[in-house]
Design an enzyme around this catalytic site. Structure first.
Site, mmCIF file in Angstrom:
data_model
loop_
_atom_site.group_PDB
_atom_site.id
_atom_site.type_symbol
_atom_site.label_atom_id
_atom_site.label_comp_id
_atom_site.label_asym_id
_atom_site.label_seq_id
_atom_site.Cartn_x
_atom_site.Cartn_y
_atom_site.Cartn_z
ATOM 1 N N ASN A 14 121.669 31.230 57.197
ATOM 2 C CA ASN A 14 120.688 32.313 57.410
ATOM 3 C C ASN A 14 121.376 33.599 57.861
ATOM 4 O O ASN A 14 121.013 34.691 57.414
ATOM 5 C CB ASN A 14 119.606 31.880 58.398
ATOM 6 C CG ASN A 14 118.509 31.068 57.717
ATOM 7 O OD1 ASN A 14 117.684 31.619 56.990
ATOM 8 N ND2 ASN A 14 118.518 29.760 57.920
ATOM 9 N N MET A 89 120.742 25.968 68.216
ATOM 10 C CA MET A 89 120.251 24.638 68.599
ATOM 11 C C MET A 89 120.176 24.477 70.112
ATOM 12 O O MET A 89 120.593 23.465 70.659
ATOM 13 C CB MET A 89 121.156 23.565 67.997
ATOM 14 C CG MET A 89 121.249 23.611 66.484
ATOM 15 S SD MET A 89 119.659 23.446 65.684
ATOM 16 C CE MET A 89 119.405 21.698 65.961
ATOM 17 N N ARG A 90 119.660 25.505 70.765
ATOM 18 C CA ARG A 90 119.556 25.403 72.213
ATOM 19 C C ARG A 90 118.263 26.098 72.628
ATOM 20 O O ARG A 90 117.965 27.202 72.161
ATOM 21 C CB ARG A 90 120.762 26.102 72.834
ATOM 22 C CG ARG A 90 120.890 25.870 74.327
ATOM 23 C CD ARG A 90 122.257 26.337 74.790
ATOM 24 N NE ARG A 90 122.305 26.514 76.238
ATOM 25 C CZ ARG A 90 122.654 25.558 77.095
ATOM 26 N NH1 ARG A 90 122.979 24.372 76.657
ATOM 27 N NH2 ARG A 90 122.685 25.809 78.400
ATOM 28 N N HIS A 108 111.992 28.455 61.246
ATOM 29 C CA HIS A 108 111.840 27.005 61.363
ATOM 30 C C HIS A 108 111.452 26.437 59.991
ATOM 31 O O HIS A 108 110.582 26.996 59.317
ATOM 32 C CB HIS A 108 110.758 26.687 62.398
ATOM 33 C CG HIS A 108 110.597 25.208 62.611
ATOM 34 N ND1 HIS A 108 111.511 24.470 63.334
ATOM 35 C CD2 HIS A 108 109.661 24.342 62.172
ATOM 36 C CE1 HIS A 108 111.130 23.205 63.332
ATOM 37 N NE2 HIS A 108 110.008 23.095 62.638
HETATM 38 C C1 GRF Z 1 117.617 26.243 59.110
HETATM 39 O O1 GRF Z 1 116.984 25.226 58.377
HETATM 40 C C2 GRF Z 1 116.647 26.894 60.051
HETATM 41 O O2 GRF Z 1 115.342 26.954 59.562
HETATM 42 C C3 GRF Z 1 116.700 25.997 61.255
HETATM 43 O O3 GRF Z 1 118.041 25.611 61.351
HETATM 44 C C4 GRF Z 1 118.661 25.690 60.078
HETATM 45 C C5 GRF Z 1 119.825 26.610 60.229
HETATM 46 O O4 GRF Z 1 120.625 26.665 59.094
HETATM 47 N N1 GRF Z 1 116.204 26.668 62.442
HETATM 48 P P1 GRF Z 1 121.769 27.744 58.976
HETATM 49 O O5 GRF Z 1 122.707 27.532 60.170
HETATM 50 O O6 GRF Z 1 121.164 29.117 58.991
HETATM 51 O O7 GRF Z 1 122.468 27.440 57.685
#
Ligand code: GRF
Length: 199
Positions: A14, A89-90, A108
């Site tokens: 992303n 992830m926090r 999400h």
């Molecule tokens: C994505 O699926 C996003 O929606 C979720 O975590 C993932 C992150 O992927 N929150 P990336 O690190 O952007 O490839």
């Protein structure tokens, strides 16, 4: 030019998509800082390759608010207008969320309020839904919960695995996040209760 702070923990696709939209001229913003809470995040390498400023603030073993205070100081140093969580992830501390009211977005991989939390794609398949999608929302003090800025729906196929569904969703995520960021940066919306209404 509005300045983005992007928080990552892992793959960084992303982040890469946001950087790509900026480069292509389809998102008018600049990435002021990429912050990872994990030293080994692939997204850090992607950011460095693109010449983006990066900081790693390892969170392992750290008190949540103490870590968030370091993160906030870094965001302030880089004069960030909007924070985008991109696979961060926090959980954020209530303290950090209060410092940046309606200035933090998250993406999400489900149609919230369905399937918050981890492995949303697997949750969707196991529940048996025929349609799922992705959501960009403001971050509030509850997990995957704040006012919804944008959503896209896609069909779940009978043959889907969490991997195939995630891959199709990611393509949508990469487009949707840039659109949602552009809307929020434009300021052309108001929030009424949980509703984000375009103005
Ligand atoms: C994505 O699926 C996003 O929606 C979720 O975590 C993932 C992150 O992927 N929150 P990336 O690190 O952007 O490839």
């Amino acid at each position: 030019m509005k300045r983005l702070g992007i928080l990552i923990s892992g793959r960084g696709s992303n982040l890469e998509a946001i950087a790509g939209h900026i480069e292509a001229g389809s998102l008018d913003a600049e990435i002021a800082i990429v912050i990872s809470n994990r030293p080994d995040a692939r997204g850090l390498a992607i950011a460095r390759q693109r010449g983006l400023p990066t900081v790693c603030i390892p969170s392992k073993g750290m008190d949540r608010e103490a870590h968030d205070r370091l993160t906030f100081a870094t965001l302030q140093n880089h004069q960030v207008d909007l924070v985008c969580l991109a696979g961060y992830m926090r959980l954020l501390s209530p303290w950090l969320i209060q410092q940046l009211p309606q200035r933090i977005l998250n993406i999400h991989p489900s149609l919230l309020p369905a399937f918050p939390g981890l492995e949303a794609q697997r949750q969707a398949i196991e529940y048996g839904v025929k349609v799922t999608g992705c959501t960009v929302h403001f971050v509030d003090e509850h997990l995957d919960h704040g006012p919804i800025v944008a959503q896209t729906a896609i069909a779940v196929e009978d043959t889907d695995t969490p991997e195939t569904l995630s891959a199709r969703l990611l393509r949508e995520e990469h487009r949707l996040y840039a659109e949602a960021i552009a809307l929020v940066l434009s300021g052309r919306y108001r929030i009424e209760g949980r509703r984000v209404i375009r103005t």
